[in-house]
Scaffold this active site. Sequence first.
Site, PDB file in Angstrom:
ATOM      1  N   LYS A  48      14.528 -19.543 -11.784  1.00 11.28           N
ATOM      2  CA  LYS A  48      14.506 -20.995 -11.920  1.00 11.28           C
ATOM      3  C   LYS A  48      15.562 -21.468 -12.907  1.00 11.28           C
ATOM      4  O   LYS A  48      16.336 -22.393 -12.630  1.00 11.28           O
ATOM      5  CB  LYS A  48      13.119 -21.439 -12.364  1.00 11.28           C
ATOM      6  CG  LYS A  48      12.894 -22.945 -12.318  1.00 11.28           C
ATOM      7  CD  LYS A  48      11.416 -23.259 -12.606  1.00 11.28           C
ATOM      8  CE  LYS A  48      10.530 -22.713 -11.510  1.00 11.28           C
ATOM      9  NZ  LYS A  48       9.115 -22.749 -11.850  1.00 11.28           N
ATOM     10  N   ARG A 117       7.885 -24.798 -17.890  1.00  7.14           N
ATOM     11  CA  ARG A 117       7.641 -24.106 -16.615  1.00  7.14           C
ATOM     12  C   ARG A 117       8.105 -22.653 -16.702  1.00  7.14           C
ATOM     13  O   ARG A 117       9.094 -22.338 -17.358  1.00  7.14           O
ATOM     14  CB  ARG A 117       8.382 -24.806 -15.471  1.00  7.14           C
ATOM     15  CG  ARG A 117       8.095 -26.290 -15.367  1.00  7.14           C
ATOM     16  CD  ARG A 117       8.868 -26.929 -14.226  1.00  7.14           C
ATOM     17  NE  ARG A 117       8.322 -26.577 -12.931  1.00  7.14           N
ATOM     18  CZ  ARG A 117       8.913 -26.879 -11.771  1.00  7.14           C
ATOM     19  NH1 ARG A 117      10.085 -27.498 -11.765  1.00  7.14           N
ATOM     20  NH2 ARG A 117       8.354 -26.530 -10.634  1.00  7.14           N
ATOM     21  N   GLY A 126       3.290 -19.980  -7.757  1.00 10.44           N
ATOM     22  CA  GLY A 126       1.938 -20.284  -8.200  1.00 10.44           C
ATOM     23  C   GLY A 126       1.284 -19.244  -9.071  1.00 10.44           C
ATOM     24  O   GLY A 126       0.148 -19.426  -9.509  1.00 10.44           O
ATOM     25  N   MET A 128       2.317 -17.986 -12.073  1.00 12.03           N
ATOM     26  CA  MET A 128       2.403 -18.186 -13.521  1.00 12.03           C
ATOM     27  C   MET A 128       2.288 -19.672 -13.834  1.00 12.03           C
ATOM     28  O   MET A 128       2.165 -20.503 -12.955  1.00 12.03           O
ATOM     29  CB  MET A 128       3.675 -17.554 -14.067  1.00 12.03           C
ATOM     30  CG  MET A 128       3.625 -16.036 -14.010  1.00 12.03           C
ATOM     31  SD  MET A 128       5.094 -15.284 -14.679  1.00 12.03           S
ATOM     32  CE  MET A 128       6.350 -15.858 -13.544  1.00 12.03           C
ATOM     33  N   ARG A 361      16.094 -22.458  -4.936  1.00 10.71           N
ATOM     34  CA  ARG A 361      16.064 -20.998  -4.860  1.00 10.71           C
ATOM     35  C   ARG A 361      16.284 -20.613  -3.404  1.00 10.71           C
ATOM     36  O   ARG A 361      16.100 -21.432  -2.499  1.00 10.71           O
ATOM     37  CB  ARG A 361      14.728 -20.445  -5.360  1.00 10.71           C
ATOM     38  CG  ARG A 361      13.528 -20.944  -4.573  1.00 10.71           C
ATOM     39  CD  ARG A 361      12.219 -20.604  -5.251  1.00 10.71           C
ATOM     40  NE  ARG A 361      11.095 -21.254  -4.575  1.00 10.71           N
ATOM     41  CZ  ARG A 361       9.874 -21.332  -5.074  1.00 10.71           C
ATOM     42  NH1 ARG A 361       9.597 -20.789  -6.238  1.00 10.71           N
ATOM     43  NH2 ARG A 361       8.908 -21.943  -4.415  1.00 10.71           N
ATOM     44  N   HIS A 477       0.630 -24.104  -1.490  1.00 15.76           N
ATOM     45  CA  HIS A 477       0.470 -22.757  -2.055  1.00 15.76           C
ATOM     46  C   HIS A 477       0.145 -21.750  -0.961  1.00 15.76           C
ATOM     47  O   HIS A 477       0.744 -20.666  -0.884  1.00 15.76           O
ATOM     48  CB  HIS A 477      -0.646 -22.774  -3.105  1.00 15.76           C
ATOM     49  CG  HIS A 477      -0.985 -21.421  -3.654  1.00 15.76           C
ATOM     50  ND1 HIS A 477      -1.965 -20.610  -3.106  1.00 15.76           N
ATOM     51  CD2 HIS A 477      -0.451 -20.713  -4.678  1.00 15.76           C
ATOM     52  CE1 HIS A 477      -2.027 -19.483  -3.785  1.00 15.76           C
ATOM     53  NE2 HIS A 477      -1.126 -19.519  -4.738  1.00 15.76           N
ATOM     54  N   SER A 807      14.152  20.674   7.494  1.00 14.13           N
ATOM     55  CA  SER A 807      13.483  19.393   7.718  1.00 14.13           C
ATOM     56  C   SER A 807      12.441  19.246   6.623  1.00 14.13           C
ATOM     57  O   SER A 807      11.549  20.093   6.493  1.00 14.13           O
ATOM     58  CB  SER A 807      12.821  19.342   9.093  1.00 14.13           C
ATOM     59  OG  SER A 807      12.191  18.082   9.275  1.00 14.13           O
ATOM     60  N   GLY A 809       9.286  18.251   4.983  1.00 10.73           N
ATOM     61  CA  GLY A 809       7.934  17.798   5.318  1.00 10.73           C
ATOM     62  C   GLY A 809       7.338  17.111   4.106  1.00 10.73           C
ATOM     63  O   GLY A 809       6.612  17.724   3.321  1.00 10.73           O
ATOM     64  N   THR A 810       7.661  15.831   3.934  1.00  6.98           N
ATOM     65  CA  THR A 810       7.330  15.160   2.673  1.00  6.98           C
ATOM     66  C   THR A 810       5.847  14.858   2.524  1.00  6.98           C
ATOM     67  O   THR A 810       5.397  14.564   1.415  1.00  6.98           O
ATOM     68  CB  THR A 810       8.149  13.860   2.519  1.00  6.98           C
ATOM     69  OG1 THR A 810       7.988  13.056   3.704  1.00  6.98           O
ATOM     70  CG2 THR A 810       9.616  14.183   2.315  1.00  6.98           C
ATOM     71  N   ASN A 811       5.061  14.911   3.620  1.00  9.23           N
ATOM     72  CA  ASN A 811       3.612  14.735   3.459  1.00  9.23           C
ATOM     73  C   ASN A 811       3.034  15.876   2.623  1.00  9.23           C
ATOM     74  O   ASN A 811       2.380  15.662   1.595  1.00  9.23           O
ATOM     75  CB  ASN A 811       2.918  14.695   4.825  1.00  9.23           C
ATOM     76  CG  ASN A 811       3.329  13.500   5.653  1.00  9.23           C
ATOM     77  OD1 ASN A 811       3.965  12.576   5.158  1.00  9.23           O
ATOM     78  ND2 ASN A 811       2.964  13.512   6.918  1.00  9.23           N
ATOM     79  N   CYS A 875      10.836  14.780   8.281  1.00  8.29           N
ATOM     80  CA  CYS A 875       9.911  14.485   9.380  1.00  8.29           C
ATOM     81  C   CYS A 875       8.540  14.046   8.888  1.00  8.29           C
ATOM     82  O   CYS A 875       7.609  13.902   9.675  1.00  8.29           O
ATOM     83  CB  CYS A 875       9.780  15.684  10.319  1.00  8.29           C
ATOM     84  SG  CYS A 875       9.182  17.193   9.511  1.00  8.29           S
ATOM     85  N   TYR A 895      19.430  12.933   9.257  1.00  8.54           N
ATOM     86  CA  TYR A 895      18.551  12.129  10.111  1.00  8.54           C
ATOM     87  C   TYR A 895      17.180  11.966   9.463  1.00  8.54           C
ATOM     88  O   TYR A 895      16.799  12.706   8.555  1.00  8.54           O
ATOM     89  CB  TYR A 895      18.390  12.758  11.504  1.00  8.54           C
ATOM     90  CG  TYR A 895      17.609  14.056  11.534  1.00  8.54           C
ATOM     91  CD1 TYR A 895      16.216  14.061  11.644  1.00  8.54           C
ATOM     92  CD2 TYR A 895      18.252  15.282  11.466  1.00  8.54           C
ATOM     93  CE1 TYR A 895      15.496  15.249  11.664  1.00  8.54           C
ATOM     94  CE2 TYR A 895      17.549  16.476  11.495  1.00  8.54           C
ATOM     95  CZ  TYR A 895      16.170  16.446  11.594  1.00  8.54           C
ATOM     96  OH  TYR A 895      15.463  17.619  11.612  1.00  8.54           O
TER      97      TYR A 895
END
Length: 923
Positions: A48, A117, A126, A128, A361, A477, A807, A809-811, A875, A895
């Site tokens: 702002k 403000r 809304g 703050m 804004r 709002h 590959s 396996g992020t789980n 993956c 990928y």
Amino acid sequence: MPSIWVCSSPSGQPHRGDRPVSEHVDRQKFVYDFTEGNRDLKDLLGGKGANLAEMTNLGLPVPPGFTITTEACKEYLANGAEPAALRDEVTAHLDALEKQMGKKLGQGNDPLLVSVRSGAKFSMPGMMDTVLNIGLSDKSVQGLAKQAGDDRFAWDSYRRLIQMFGKTVLGVDGELFEDALEAAKTAKKVTVDTDLEAGDLKKLVTKFKKIVKTEAGRDFPQDPREQMDLAIHAVFDSWNTDRAKLYRRQERIPGDLGTAVNVCSMVFGNLGPDSGTGVAFTRDPASGHAGVYGDYLQNAQGEDVVAGIRNTVPLAELEQIDKKSYDQLMEIMTTLETHYKDLCDIEFTIERGQLWMLQTRVGKRTAGAAFRIATQLVDQGLIDEAEALQRVNGAQLAQLMFPRFDDDAKVEKIGRGIAASPGAAVGKAVFDSYTAVKWSRSGEKVILIRRETNPDDLDGMIAAEGILTSRGGKTSHAAVVARGMGKTCVCGAEDLEVDTKRRRMTVGETVVEEGDVVSIDGSTGKVYLGEVPVVPSPVVEYFEGRMHAGADEADELVAAVHRIMSFADGKRRLRVRANADNAEDALRARRFGAQGIGLCRTEHMFLGERREMVEKLILADTEHEREAALKDLLPLQKKDFVELFEAMDGLPVTVRLLDPPLHEFLPDITELSVRVALAESRKDSNENDLRLLQAVHRLHEQNPMLGLRGVRLGLVIPGLFTMQVRAIAEAAAERKNAKGDPRAEIMIPLVGTVQELEIVREDAEKVIAEVQEQTGVELKLALGTMIELPRAALTAGQIAEAAEFFSFGTNDLTQTVWGFSRDDVEASFFTAYLEKGIFGVSPFETIDKDGVGSLVRSAVQAGRETRPDLKLGVCGEHGGDPESVHFFHEVGLDYVSCSPFRIPVARLEAGRAAAESKGSDSR
């Protein structure tokens, strides 16, 4: 704080240049006049403040004022008190403002009034606090009335100050003020506050002051500087209110930014019919179409518009009300949109025919509007394709892929409001935030229905499928927050009588009780009783190649999505594959733009009737039994792979060898034990179940997710992996003989050491050679592994010696890095961790860059040092998460692979990541 360079003079006295340091020490500046800042200082001045400064620089009519920086807020929050230098700086800027305005804050005969403000770097509508009319007191209200020539205006402004100050600064329950206001209107037999006269408002001020005295234990402060200082502290404190923290978590806004405070000279929209206040958009935030969009309210202050307590008129009507101000506003809107090169959201006030700009804004918009506006701005030459990609995101694209209501369904329409945020939402009617959260946590889908929402309703808005209000417009709002969150919202449905105390909504003779199902259409504003069926989104139909000729609106949206996706595909480096286990999923993924399969989970091929065949293999006691089981499985596996390779002809297909926790293919030990016990009690002979129970006991594991699975299963059960490799090789050979182009890749799961991989690889190469000799077909099958254990990531350089691709396996990597069992922890304590701020987001949703991500990064580097041509992908579910895709681009993967529905999202984010990194490089 800026650095201070200090050296010693010949006399030994510290100095900067040729002056003593005591006379020339740089210190942190905490207050900036609107003439000193610009839009690039959002970190320091908040959004702002930075934009008020920018509009001032552009020569637009902005009331004079100054901004207290976010750094002051951070020091205040850290130390429990404002910085020592802040008061003097505020005093100096206030003195300058008073000289400029020709009057002093709160002076008795002609008071300067100011607003205080909030203004964080990122818009938090809304969330703050704001206090208007600072400087009014029992004395100065008389002077304001005299100067304005309007007693009613002065007392209305004073009651507003006490109401806002009491609630915001002193913590008084706002309902007490609302109840007193309603009582005053009832006594006067009027329905809107503008019908209250000066005498009524004067009595209301007295009541409000009594409420403050009773509830806060102190009188309303009459000292204007005390009012301003307390309001500034209240704005600082509002950064850490529960609702603000909840909103930041929802929007992933960092919690350590702090808020700036803007002190602005007041201009008044409540001076009569030639005054007013409004909110304008340079384009429709719901659709993106050019035109005149916004709301205007005569004889009102700014908070009246966004609060939705009085229904506004469309902005276009301002042309008839005040053409001079309307024409000036249209010129300013064009200036701002051209300057910011984006949709702008503007707050303005007209004071007796004089237009003032209070805020601008880059405006929040719906997902559809975001795509349309981005392409429109490209066509206007304001932005290029790379910038257009930064104006949209994967979360918005996912919203556009949600279903919509079936136009041909039989429906019972009960009302219509303003289409504030699109989507098709169905749920049980609830009338307060607490119930919305409670029912949602029990698995119920709910629609939050209110007369109007306020920041205290945020919990319920997040929990609900959609929001319906009887008051307010596109700038209320409810509308602004819903658009920001991507929630369906219908506002200003005036025919609906909402009774929150009796928990019901009445429309004519129709009564909707709490718990009744309603449906709301955020694209049309229509409200229906009961559940309305949904149909696929036109965007999904476009991706699947079956977009039918529909409404112009749908065609236009699809055209915008198509162009943005073309921009993304033209710029992205990351390829996008699918997680798919059968030909049907593979074909759908291909239609969605998949460039191969990054994960085919072969354990999913053994569900249903085949499960017993795997069970026989695992429980086999003799080599003969095991070979018989493998012989039965081989043709079934081969058939699966032939269909999969045909569906993905010419594209890579990564097949992961069997990787289930063992218990998934064994009978339930409790159920089997009961069956055996019952047979024994009846003295029945059930040798098969008894033998099975003994085997299950032998193989039973306390923690199967870390037990006999993945490569370990292949090494312990002879012939299992080689059977699968043979099926893959024979299927590839069959497709080649059929003139196909199979590109199979074999992935060994859960490897923790290179020795495991070397053994499986050696066996696999023998089988592939045998199939080549038997079929006479040359096969090139890549062999690689999943990196899903910390040890694999830490020894990636060694593992790359035996792997042609990784590959991630992020789980499982997330589970093993954190020590989490995902199935258990998400339901048990993740909610508490999110609420306490330990997680900004679940590490299973967005990759943990500091922990899991650091292992991925180091494994990429080590793997490529060993094997420069090592192919790298991911993956896990993170492959379709927008933020994670940017990380995978950054660390250099080739990928990502994700579920078919997430492929368009991954394509878009891969393009955005490439455009963003090129932009950073050029800078």
